[in-house]
Design a protein around this motif. Sequence first.
Motif, short mmCIF file in Angstrom:
data_model
loop_
_atom_site.label_atom_id
_atom_site.label_comp_id
_atom_site.label_asym_id
_atom_site.label_seq_id
_atom_site.Cartn_x
_atom_site.Cartn_y
_atom_site.Cartn_z
N ASP A 245 -7.85 -1.13 -9.57
CA ASP A 245 -8.77 -0.17 -9.18
C ASP A 245 -9.80 -0.20 -10.02
O ASP A 245 -11.23 -0.77 -10.24
CB ASP A 245 -8.66 0.89 -8.62
CG ASP A 245 -7.56 1.71 -7.32
OD1 ASP A 245 -7.64 0.25 -7.00
OD2 ASP A 245 -6.70 2.17 -8.02
N LYS A 246 -10.02 -0.99 -11.52
CA LYS A 246 -10.98 -0.56 -11.95
C LYS A 246 -11.65 -2.18 -12.24
O LYS A 246 -12.37 -2.03 -11.97
CB LYS A 246 -10.61 -0.62 -14.03
CG LYS A 246 -10.25 1.13 -13.93
CD LYS A 246 -11.20 2.32 -14.54
CE LYS A 246 -10.77 3.20 -14.56
NZ LYS A 246 -11.23 4.40 -14.83
N CYS B 180 -2.02 4.20 -6.25
CA CYS B 180 -2.99 3.27 -6.67
C CYS B 180 -3.10 2.08 -6.32
O CYS B 180 -2.04 1.43 -5.45
CB CYS B 180 -2.46 3.24 -8.13
SG CYS B 180 -2.60 4.91 -9.11
N GLY B 181 -4.23 1.12 -6.47
CA GLY B 181 -4.00 0.18 -6.08
C GLY B 181 -5.56 -0.48 -4.59
O GLY B 181 -5.86 0.75 -3.98
N HIS C 272 -0.63 -0.63 -13.67
CA HIS C 272 -0.98 -1.41 -12.57
C HIS C 272 -2.29 -1.55 -11.52
O HIS C 272 -2.82 -2.13 -11.00
CB HIS C 272 -0.02 -2.02 -11.67
CG HIS C 272 0.44 -4.12 -11.23
ND1 HIS C 272 0.54 -4.19 -9.55
CD2 HIS C 272 -0.03 -5.15 -11.44
CE1 HIS C 272 0.42 -4.96 -9.47
NE2 HIS C 272 -0.02 -5.36 -10.32
N GLY C 273 -1.79 -0.62 -10.80
CA GLY C 273 -2.99 -0.47 -9.75
C GLY C 273 -3.79 0.53 -9.99
O GLY C 273 -5.25 -0.21 -9.81
N ALA D 67 0.69 -0.93 -0.19
CA ALA D 67 -0.31 0.01 0.05
C ALA D 67 0.90 1.65 -0.57
O ALA D 67 1.30 1.80 0.81
CB ALA D 67 -0.99 0.44 1.45
N GLY D 68 0.59 1.62 -0.99
CA GLY D 68 1.41 3.53 -1.39
C GLY D 68 3.14 2.96 -1.76
O GLY D 68 3.68 2.67 -1.37
N THR D 69 3.16 1.79 -2.88
CA THR D 69 4.21 1.51 -3.84
C THR D 69 5.78 1.89 -3.91
O THR D 69 5.02 3.88 -4.74
CB THR D 69 3.84 0.51 -5.07
OG1 THR D 69 2.79 -0.42 -4.34
CG2 THR D 69 5.12 0.03 -5.91
#
Length: 496
Positions: A468-469, A424-425, A463-464, A408-410
């Motif tokens: 999310d989509k 994202c993600g 990727h994230g 989380a928070g790459t």
Amino acid sequence: MQHLPYPLYTAEQTRQLDRIASEQHAIPAATLMSRAGTAALNFILTQWPDAKQLLILCGSGNNAGDGYEVARQALEKHCKVVLVEVGRTDKMSDEATAARQAYLATGAEPIAFDGVLPAADMIVDALFGTGLDRDITGAFAQAIDAINHVENTPVLSLDIPSGIHADTGKALGIAVHATATLSFIGLNIGLFNGDAPNYTGRIVFDALAVPDSVFEAIEATTYRLDLDHQATLKLAPRQRTSHKGHFGHLLVIGGNLGMSGAPRIAAEAATRVGAGLVSIATHPSHSALINLTRPELMSHGVEIIDELTPLLTTTNVVTIGPGLGQTQWSQALLNKAIESKHPMVVDADALNLLSRQPQQNPHWILTPHPGEAARLLGCSTQTVQENRLDAVRQLHARYGGIIVLKGAGTLIYNGENPIRLSPCGNPGMASGGMGDALAGIIGGLLAQNFSLMGAACIGVTIHGMAADKAAEQDGERGMLAMDLMPHLRHLVNLKF
């Protein structure tokens, strides 16, 4: 509320921004505090218009001053307010003390925290701001626990959820579970990192009318990524005369016995982001089967390591690690790939092998999750997660290249500030194969002549975003890596 800014700051940097606004632009701290109160109250009245009674908890720092301002201004608008004080009011700064006195001048009377919170329609958390650096104990811990046990009542945290470290995102013993967090002037790194995503809720922002020149004086430590801001030029439409040779040839190396799916996922992800050709070097036991459902992929069985040589000769980029295993065969493949001096993405078991024989390479991108990062650094996963920014810096110092510390928070780091952070993600990505997809995405972008840093930043972002989509479409639980594929194709074809 304003669009979330891209620069992210440490707690010390946000204090510097406050000082610059005050000393160089004649905006007194009391004025900023008043503006924060106005911004918070406007957000409350907009977001929760049916909230008739506000419960505001104030601590002893400047964050409490913002809370007193919310209370005073709410009373002026004839809202019902109960203000609970936790801690000693005689230890406040001059600005917070002045805000308290202005609140008291309305005739209102705060109550001392006695372990129980009165009923309210919404709660404002003004207990601790961004300066907290110790575990919370005593009455403050009891107050936070009480907030977290109030059911069906929204909570707005000012600046940062009380209990979250502003630099690392670590929960310091206990922290407020906020419905929303309203950040002022500068966003803190810790809002997007470590434990914080479990606590912040929706993050909103108000610069409090501080001039842009204030922000130009401080170089942000970290920078938030999004596709629109970062990739407008890099994902430009292709020329009409393009052919597959213009978009590179990626070799995915992996897939030991029983692990054929991992390189298959990585390879398809690379094709979905536009790689011209993708080959797979894998264990001979399944090489003839691995591309049955995706015939565009070229699968090659490699048993003797020399069989890898012609494959490396005809490709320009390598992704190694998905399903690789940690056998002698695995190690030999990794050694051969490194000898090729191709730009490469190193993931999964290739990282575990690398941790046994650390070396530096400026031409690779390492993509560890926290457990793999811990093995690469010879420490515990907890140590990595407690200070992810420090961990990504240490990884770069030891291994070079580009470091992508997943989670989380790459974080993405090439040895130069600012560190990039992807917001994202979602938790749906906690399933097998997601890391393989990322390794393939980044490799596919590298094959198309993106720079190492560009491929890493854009790859992590899409990727994230694809995840999310997928979550928007069908939910988070049960999401699989292959669910990302149609969204990847859509995202790399967006027109800005």
